[in-house]
Design an enzyme around this catalytic site. Sequence first.
Site, PDB file in Angstrom:
ATOM      1  N   HIS A 100       0.850  -1.195   0.000  1.00 40.97           N
ATOM      2  CA  HIS A 100       0.000   0.000   0.000  1.00 40.97           C
ATOM      3  C   HIS A 100       0.880   1.237   0.000  1.00 40.97           C
ATOM      4  CE1 HIS A 100      -3.231  -2.764   0.784  1.00 40.97           C
ATOM      5  NE2 HIS A 100      -2.623  -3.193   1.871  1.00 40.97           N
ATOM      6  N   GLU A 135      -2.205  -0.862   7.823  1.00 46.18           N
ATOM      7  CA  GLU A 135      -3.174  -1.857   8.300  1.00 46.18           C
ATOM      8  C   GLU A 135      -2.681  -2.505   9.593  1.00 46.18           C
ATOM      9  OE1 GLU A 135      -4.586  -3.673   3.993  1.00 46.18           O
ATOM     10  OE2 GLU A 135      -3.054  -4.762   5.087  1.00 46.18           O
ATOM     11  N   HIS A 254       3.134  -7.831   1.407  1.00 40.89           N
ATOM     12  CA  HIS A 254       2.444  -8.804   2.266  1.00 40.89           C
ATOM     13  C   HIS A 254       1.345  -9.530   1.512  1.00 40.89           C
ATOM     14  CE1 HIS A 254      -0.002  -5.134   2.529  1.00 40.89           C
ATOM     15  NE2 HIS A 254      -1.044  -5.909   2.805  1.00 40.89           N
ATOM     16  N   ARG A 273      -0.862  -4.468  -6.563  1.00 46.12           N
ATOM     17  CA  ARG A 273      -0.752  -5.925  -6.511  1.00 46.12           C
ATOM     18  C   ARG A 273       0.382  -6.441  -7.384  1.00 46.12           C
ATOM     19  NH1 ARG A 273      -5.987  -4.613  -7.171  1.00 46.12           N
ATOM     20  NH2 ARG A 273      -7.278  -4.794  -5.316  1.00 46.12           N
TER      21      ARG A 273
END
Length: 391
Positions: A100, A135, A254, A273
């Site tokens: 991200h 996150e 991740h 991605r």
Amino acid sequence: MTIFRLENPIQHYDWGSQNAMNQLFGITNESGQPMAELWMGAHPKAPSVALTSGQPIALNNLVDGQAEHLGEGSQDKFGQTLPFLFKVLAAAKPLSIQSHPNKQQALEGFAHENHLGVPLDAFNRNYRDDNHKPELVYALTPFRAMNGFRPLEEMQSLFAMASIQSLVEPLQWLADGNLKTFYEHLMTLQDESRDQLVASAMKFAETSNHPAWQEVARLNQFYPGDIGILSPLLLNVIELTPGEAMFLKAGTLHAYLEGTALEIMACSDNVLRGGLTSKHVDVPELLKTIEFDTIQMSELCLKPEAELNGETRFMTSVDDFLFSVVEPAKALEAFSVNAAEILFCVEGNQVIETADESIELSPGQSCFISANTGQYKVKGSGRLARATSIL
Ligand SMILES: [Zn+2]
């Protein structure tokens, strides 16, 4: 009213579990589709619905721009909406390998794609908003994930085990400490050279009893031939036990593999991605956002900090969210509110109480607490997850 019971939308992504939300929280699966994520928040893509004394109302319509619900301090610091998005995530299959952006990258990427005229909901849109997306994940069941690059020596020895001819030179880059060059090389291999590498790796994976290589074989069952199946050789593979949490800062590569967890993030949908998905993959953009530092497995878990009043906090380096777990049996004093909160009942039963309102929660149920609630008490049993932000 300052406390609102929430009804929360479910996202039916294909990696979701059919029955985890039912087993843990009694949420029935009438459509028979996978139930991947339950969203609690005011994200316009899928807002919670707040039950009021009158008509139910989408949470973003209730709180956006409203100081009484968000708090003036929150509006000054994070803008006109709820700064975090809180989820239950139930993975039966591995999710995509991803990273991200940080705040600056998100601002620039969002503006750039707007400038190019890529529609917000386009398949190939990378930046759907201008916010970062750190996150935190808190395991409700054993929860397996890949998180952060392994120490270089571990990577080298894992790749070297397979004695793959085409990797002899690239492994020297790793030995020289040049992880970025090595990773870029793998991710930009084309056609035949990529297929040959994956085939050689799979040949070794099928005979290896090393856990990282067994993970490679497992990923290949879901995404055969995808270069992303080599990720377990590059990244730490961790299994959180229920009650453990970890933080994923911007730029951390991740992938969640399997299990059910609570997840809290800044209110954003920005994902870059690198494979293991049928969604849009943009390797050059992914490479721009990745931080190429390594981390030891032992440093991945957050250290819980016990507070007063039965509360255990999981502190991170961001203010957009603050996640904690409350044991009502030890919560004898009132909790003070200075920004909007969402409470989610993990287990047991709780009553959330102010001077003139109260709401009962059983497992899987949640409520929104307005910033002007002042104080509330928690009575009951079990465990309550508390989500707010730091002003
Ligand atoms: Zn993520």
